[in-house]
Design an enzyme around this catalytic site. Structure first.
Site, PDB file in Angstrom:
ATOM      1  N   HIS A 184     111.724  34.802 -22.025  1.00 42.49           N
ATOM      2  CA  HIS A 184     111.861  34.062 -23.274  1.00 42.49           C
ATOM      3  C   HIS A 184     112.936  34.740 -24.118  1.00 42.49           C
ATOM      4  O   HIS A 184     113.161  35.953 -24.014  1.00 42.49           O
ATOM      5  CB  HIS A 184     110.541  34.074 -24.050  1.00 42.49           C
ATOM      6  CG  HIS A 184     109.477  33.215 -23.454  1.00 42.49           C
ATOM      7  ND1 HIS A 184     108.433  32.733 -24.194  1.00 42.49           N
ATOM      8  CD2 HIS A 184     109.280  32.754 -22.193  1.00 42.49           C
ATOM      9  CE1 HIS A 184     107.637  32.011 -23.432  1.00 42.49           C
ATOM     10  NE2 HIS A 184     108.125  32.021 -22.208  1.00 42.49           N
ATOM     11  N   GLU A 191     113.054  35.714 -27.150  1.00 45.09           N
ATOM     12  CA  GLU A 191     112.600  36.853 -27.943  1.00 45.09           C
ATOM     13  C   GLU A 191     112.472  38.118 -27.102  1.00 45.09           C
ATOM     14  O   GLU A 191     112.916  39.196 -27.513  1.00 45.09           O
ATOM     15  CB  GLU A 191     111.236  36.571 -28.586  1.00 45.09           C
ATOM     16  CG  GLU A 191     111.211  35.389 -29.511  1.00 45.09           C
ATOM     17  CD  GLU A 191     110.739  34.119 -28.826  1.00 45.09           C
ATOM     18  OE1 GLU A 191     111.252  33.782 -27.728  1.00 45.09           O
ATOM     19  OE2 GLU A 191     109.859  33.444 -29.377  1.00 45.09           O
ATOM     20  N   CYS A 203     105.654  32.147 -29.155  1.00 40.14           N
ATOM     21  CA  CYS A 203     104.380  31.978 -28.460  1.00 40.14           C
ATOM     22  C   CYS A 203     103.583  33.280 -28.605  1.00 40.14           C
ATOM     23  O   CYS A 203     104.077  34.277 -29.138  1.00 40.14           O
ATOM     24  CB  CYS A 203     104.622  31.644 -26.993  1.00 40.14           C
ATOM     25  SG  CYS A 203     105.290  33.015 -26.016  1.00 40.14           S
ATOM     26  N   CYS A 226     105.308  36.357 -26.980  1.00 40.53           N
ATOM     27  CA  CYS A 226     106.445  36.868 -27.747  1.00 40.53           C
ATOM     28  C   CYS A 226     106.010  37.488 -29.067  1.00 40.53           C
ATOM     29  O   CYS A 226     106.562  38.505 -29.490  1.00 40.53           O
ATOM     30  CB  CYS A 226     107.462  35.752 -27.974  1.00 40.53           C
ATOM     31  SG  CYS A 226     108.252  35.228 -26.431  1.00 40.53           S
TER      32      CYS A 226
END
Length: 148
Positions: A53, A55, A83, A86
Site C-alpha cells: 500500500h 502508506e 486501512c 496502514c
C-alpha cells in the site's frame, strides 16, 4: 493553498502514477520539517505483495532515509483514509499526524478505530481528514468507473 493542501497535491501526483500503472490510485508522502522525505503509490499488483500500500511503501522509504524505524516528528499525507493495516503502521512508526483526502466509504474507516489502536500501541497520532477531498475522491471514482 495551505501547507496540508500542498503536500496532499504531491500525494495526488503519486496517486495518478498509481492509476497509470493500473493500481488503485492511492498516493502518499512523508514529510519532516516541511520537507518531503519519501513518496510512494500503491504497487500491490506489480509486486504481487498485499502489503504494498502507498502508506507502507512511503513509511519504509522514510525509515530507510532517516536510518530509524521511528519517524518521530514526521507526518504522512495520503489520498485515501488508511486501512487498519496502514493505520497500525503509522502508529508503529511513531508518526505525528496522518492527513488524508478521501474518506473510505467501503468500511468503518480508520477514524473510528484510531483511539483503540492508539491505546494498544501506546502512541498518540492525530488524524486530519478531508484534505483536497474532492480531488482525491474524484480520482478514485474515475478509476473504478473505468473498471466497470
Amino acid at each position: 493553498m495551505t501547507q496540508a493542501e500542498k503536500f496532499m497535491s504531491l500525494a495526488l501526483k503519486q496517486a495518478v502514477l498509481s492509476a497509470k500503472a493500473d493500481e488503485v490510485p492511492v498516493g502518499a508522502v512523508v514529510v519532516k520539517d516541511g520537507k518531503v522525505i519519501s513518496r510512494a503509490h500503491n504497487m500491490r499488483n506489480r509486486s504481487r505483495d498485499a502489503t504494498e500500500h502507498a502508506e507502507l511503501v512511503a513509511i519504509r522509504r522514510a525509515c530507510k532515509r532517516l536510518g530509524d524505524w521511528r519517524l518521530n516528528g514526521c507526518d504522512i499525507y495520503v489520498t485515501l483514509e488508511p486501512c487498519v493495516m496502514c493505520l497500525g503502521a503509522c502508529y508503529n512508526a511513531r508518526l505525528s499526524n496522518v492527513y488524508f483526502g478521501a474518506f473510505d466509504l467501503s468500511g468503518e474507516g480508520c477514524v473510528q478505530l484510531s483511539e483503540a489502536i492508539g491505546r494498544t500501541l501506546n502512541h498518540e497520532l492525530t488524524l486530519h481528514g478531508g484534505i483536497l477531498q474532492r480531488q482525491c475522491s474524484d480520482l478514485l471514482s474515475e478509476y473504478f468507473a473505468s473498471k466497470r
